[in-house]
Design an enzyme around this catalytic site. Structure first.
Site, short mmCIF file in Angstrom:
data_model
loop_
_atom_site.label_atom_id
_atom_site.label_comp_id
_atom_site.label_asym_id
_atom_site.label_seq_id
_atom_site.Cartn_x
_atom_site.Cartn_y
_atom_site.Cartn_z
N LEU A 278 127.44 0.57 -36.85
CA LEU A 278 127.07 0.45 -35.43
C LEU A 278 126.23 -0.78 -35.13
CD1 LEU A 278 126.17 4.18 -34.74
CD2 LEU A 278 128.18 2.97 -33.95
N ARG A 279 126.04 -1.61 -36.16
CA ARG A 279 125.19 -2.79 -35.96
C ARG A 279 125.76 -3.71 -34.87
NH1 ARG A 279 124.12 -4.15 -41.29
NH2 ARG A 279 122.21 -2.97 -41.42
N GLY A 280 127.07 -3.85 -34.85
CA GLY A 280 127.72 -4.70 -33.84
C GLY A 280 127.43 -4.23 -32.43
#
Length: 342
Positions: A278-280
């Site tokens: 979920l970093r993006g």
């Protein structure tokens, strides 16, 4: 010669607003300074394209910070645990720390003098580069040539804001909040995808091809070298204006909001591009808000997301370490489909 005189005869730094071109790199640096939680920036591009000059220039542009006098960690007076004690404070320039390529783990993290700790019963800690970089910028040139283990340490500290040093059962922990800026030349090898993914943004820079622009860059640099003080003075108003714009953006960042439908669409883009984790999503949300605040607004618009999404996602698409980074075409295409831009 005392330190004051030495400070006075330091050559001025090339002004950030005088740098021609390289808009991607400049924008990524500005946004990371507005919101350091974006997670730093990886700058990949040709040699001799002004990467180091630009990074030094943004550090020089930023407002001075208040620190406890002679504190090795550049802490703000309110950060100290013993709040009853009064401290002498001073204002310093934002720290800009260069990490040399051959740096050892001890040089980066700091060392504990075990002998002193055992014989005198005190924790004798010698701070490293992470301590120096607290509340500033840590720049690693040729980060792709740095040992993976060291890159891991840097990324962990940048993400958590703390550095922990442990030796023989003795543990020291100190604040290490900094904007991590890595740069490298793709010809010398890419970073592993797992490490690359942990950089918030990825800026690509290319050698300027336009002859007129090249002449302008050479002239600017020559004039600066001839008389740096006059040159810095020439850009003073532009520098002050950009500095104020960054301060204003930092002040309204917490009030900046993004519509729910945009957040859903950003996640759809990440899902469609098969971005791991979920970093993006998180970085794109943060960067869009920082860009909105930078424009002096509090509500994220479609064009704000469009401006930053390639910088936030292009380096997260790779699955094969041998595959080169997509220039952003794929991200742009999926973004336009999902946000229904005709």
């Amino acid at each position: 010669m005392n330190n004051q005189n030495l400070k006075r005869i330091n050559t001025p730094i090339f002004p950030f607003t005088a740098i021609v071109g390289q808009e991607e790199m400049k924008l990524a640096l500005e946004l990371n300074v507005i919101d350091p939680k974006i997670g730093g920036v990886m700058i990949m591009g040709d040699r001799g394209t002004g990467k180091s000059t630009t990074i030094r220039a943004i550090a020089d542009l930023l407002p001075e910070i208040e620190v406890i006098k002679d504190d090795p960690f550049n802490r703000h007076p309110t950060e100290n645990i013993n709040t009853t004690e009064k401290f002498e404070t001073e204002y310093i320039k934002i720290p800009m720390v260069d990490l040399p390529l051959g740096a050892t783990e001890d040089r980066v993290c700091g060392t504990i003098d075990i002998e002193k700790a055992l014989t005198e019963g005190i924790k004798a800690f010698e701070p490293g580069l992470l301590a120096k970089a607290n509340r500033g910028i840590l720049y690693v040139d040729e980060v792709n040539l740095l040992d993976d283990h060291l890159v891991d340490i840097l990324l962990d500290s940048a993400a958590s804001g703390w550095n922990t040093v442990e030796r023989e059962g003795i543990s020291i922990r100190h604040p290490a909040q900094f904007v991590l800026v890595g740069s490298g030349n793709p010809e010398e090898g890419e970073l592993r995808p797992q490490l690359l993914d942990r950089f918030g943004m990825h800026a690509e820079i290319r050698t300027v091809k336009d002859p007129n622009l090249r002449v302008k860059i050479v002239e600017e640099r020559t004039l600066f070298d001839l008389d740096p003080y006059v040159w810095v003075d020439k850009y003073k108003d532009q520098q002050d204006s950009l500095k104020q714009k960054i301060i204003d953006a930092q002040n309204i960042l917490d009030e900046t909001e993004m519509p729910y439908e945009f957040r859903v669409k950003i996640s759809k883009v990440c899902s469609e591009l098969d971005v791991d984790g979920l970093r993006g999503d998180i970085v794109t949300n943060r960067a869009a808000k920082a860009y909105t605040a930078f424009q002096g607004n509090k509500n994220v618009l479609l064009e704000d997301i469009e401006k930053i999404i390639v910088l936030c996602l292009r380096h997260r698409l790779r699955k094969d370490p041998l595959e080169s980074i997509d220039s952003g075409y794929k991200v742009k295409k999926v973004f336009e489909e999902i946000f229904e831009i005709v």
